[in-house]
Design a protein around this motif. Structure first.
Motif, PDB file in Angstrom:
ATOM      1  N   GLN A  50      -9.616  -0.762  -4.366  1.00 51.27           N
ATOM      2  CA  GLN A  50      -8.494   0.181  -3.647  1.00 51.27           C
ATOM      3  C   GLN A  50      -9.116   1.710  -4.357  1.00 51.27           C
ATOM      4  O   GLN A  50      -9.922   1.952  -5.143  1.00 51.27           O
ATOM      5  CB  GLN A  50      -7.241   0.200  -4.258  1.00 51.27           C
ATOM      6  CG  GLN A  50      -7.206   0.401  -5.727  1.00 51.27           C
ATOM      7  CD  GLN A  50      -5.601  -0.480  -6.524  1.00 51.27           C
ATOM      8  OE1 GLN A  50      -5.450  -1.305  -6.021  1.00 51.27           O
ATOM      9  NE2 GLN A  50      -5.102   0.387  -7.367  1.00 51.27           N
ATOM     10  N   HIS A  77       0.900  -1.173  -0.025  1.00 51.42           N
ATOM     11  CA  HIS A  77      -0.102   0.087   0.005  1.00 51.42           C
ATOM     12  C   HIS A  77       1.026   1.369   0.048  1.00 51.42           C
ATOM     13  O   HIS A  77       0.447   2.054  -0.585  1.00 51.42           O
ATOM     14  CB  HIS A  77      -0.838   0.077   1.402  1.00 51.42           C
ATOM     15  CG  HIS A  77      -1.687  -1.224   1.352  1.00 51.42           C
ATOM     16  ND1 HIS A  77      -1.973  -1.834   2.707  1.00 51.42           N
ATOM     17  CD2 HIS A  77      -2.278  -2.166   0.686  1.00 51.42           C
ATOM     18  CE1 HIS A  77      -2.551  -3.169   2.437  1.00 51.42           C
ATOM     19  NE2 HIS A  77      -2.732  -3.137   1.154  1.00 51.42           N
ATOM     20  N   TRP A 100       3.351   1.240  -3.513  1.00 53.06           N
ATOM     21  CA  TRP A 100       2.697   0.466  -4.752  1.00 53.06           C
ATOM     22  C   TRP A 100       3.674   0.556  -6.127  1.00 53.06           C
ATOM     23  O   TRP A 100       3.642  -0.363  -6.633  1.00 53.06           O
ATOM     24  CB  TRP A 100       1.342   1.126  -4.997  1.00 53.06           C
ATOM     25  CG  TRP A 100       0.673   0.481  -6.028  1.00 53.06           C
ATOM     26  CD1 TRP A 100       0.621  -0.753  -6.550  1.00 53.06           C
ATOM     27  CD2 TRP A 100      -0.502   1.130  -6.624  1.00 53.06           C
ATOM     28  NE1 TRP A 100      -0.367  -0.632  -7.512  1.00 53.06           N
ATOM     29  CE2 TRP A 100      -0.929   0.357  -7.626  1.00 53.06           C
ATOM     30  CE3 TRP A 100      -0.892   2.657  -6.675  1.00 53.06           C
ATOM     31  CZ2 TRP A 100      -2.083   0.608  -8.590  1.00 53.06           C
ATOM     32  CZ3 TRP A 100      -1.998   2.802  -7.592  1.00 53.06           C
ATOM     33  CH2 TRP A 100      -2.602   1.875  -8.390  1.00 53.06           C
TER      34      TRP A 100
END
Length: 130
Positions: A90, A16, A19
């Protein structure tokens, strides 16, 4: 559909926070500074957070951050856990994959920290590092 007051908390991992460089694919060049906020599939399904696979919907959300770094930036609900699924996995910057990474850097986010996403209305969210 999400309504004001809905929220979820997600714990951050290397993927996260990094990325653009922490990836197990060669589909595009590595790019430092990219980040995203994951959406658990259960949340995505319960709140109908849809990606661009679903026709005639908006997958763009207006976002502010509790710390004031963001004020009405655009995030896109995107990705999926299986090909063709309409449920997003996401939030990422709309047209700017560095946007969330910039916020993570600003708040000093590290692996193991948590982010709370709270709906202010159906397409307006607030994020906070907690």
């Amino acid at each position: 559909m999400a309504v004001a007051g809905n929220s979820y908390v997600i714990r951050l991992t290397d993927a996260h926070l990094g990325w653009g460089t922490y990836r197990h694919t060669t589909t595009r060049n590595r790019r430092p500074g990219e980040g995203y906020i994951p959406i658990p599939i259960s949340v995505s399904r319960n709140l109908d957070i849809l990606n661009s696979n679903q026709q005639n919907i908006s997958n763009i959300y207006t976002c502010r951050s509790v710390d004031g770094f963001f004020n009405d930036v655009e995030l896109k609900a995107s990705g999926n856990i299986e090909a063709g699924s309409p449920y997003a996995k996401q939030f990422q910057g709309n047209g700017n994959l560095l946007l969330i990474g910039d916020w993570y850097a600003h708040v000093g986010a590290t692996v193991g920290d948590s982010v709370q996403v709270t709906w202010l209305s159906s397409h307006h969210i607030e994020i906070e590092l907690i």
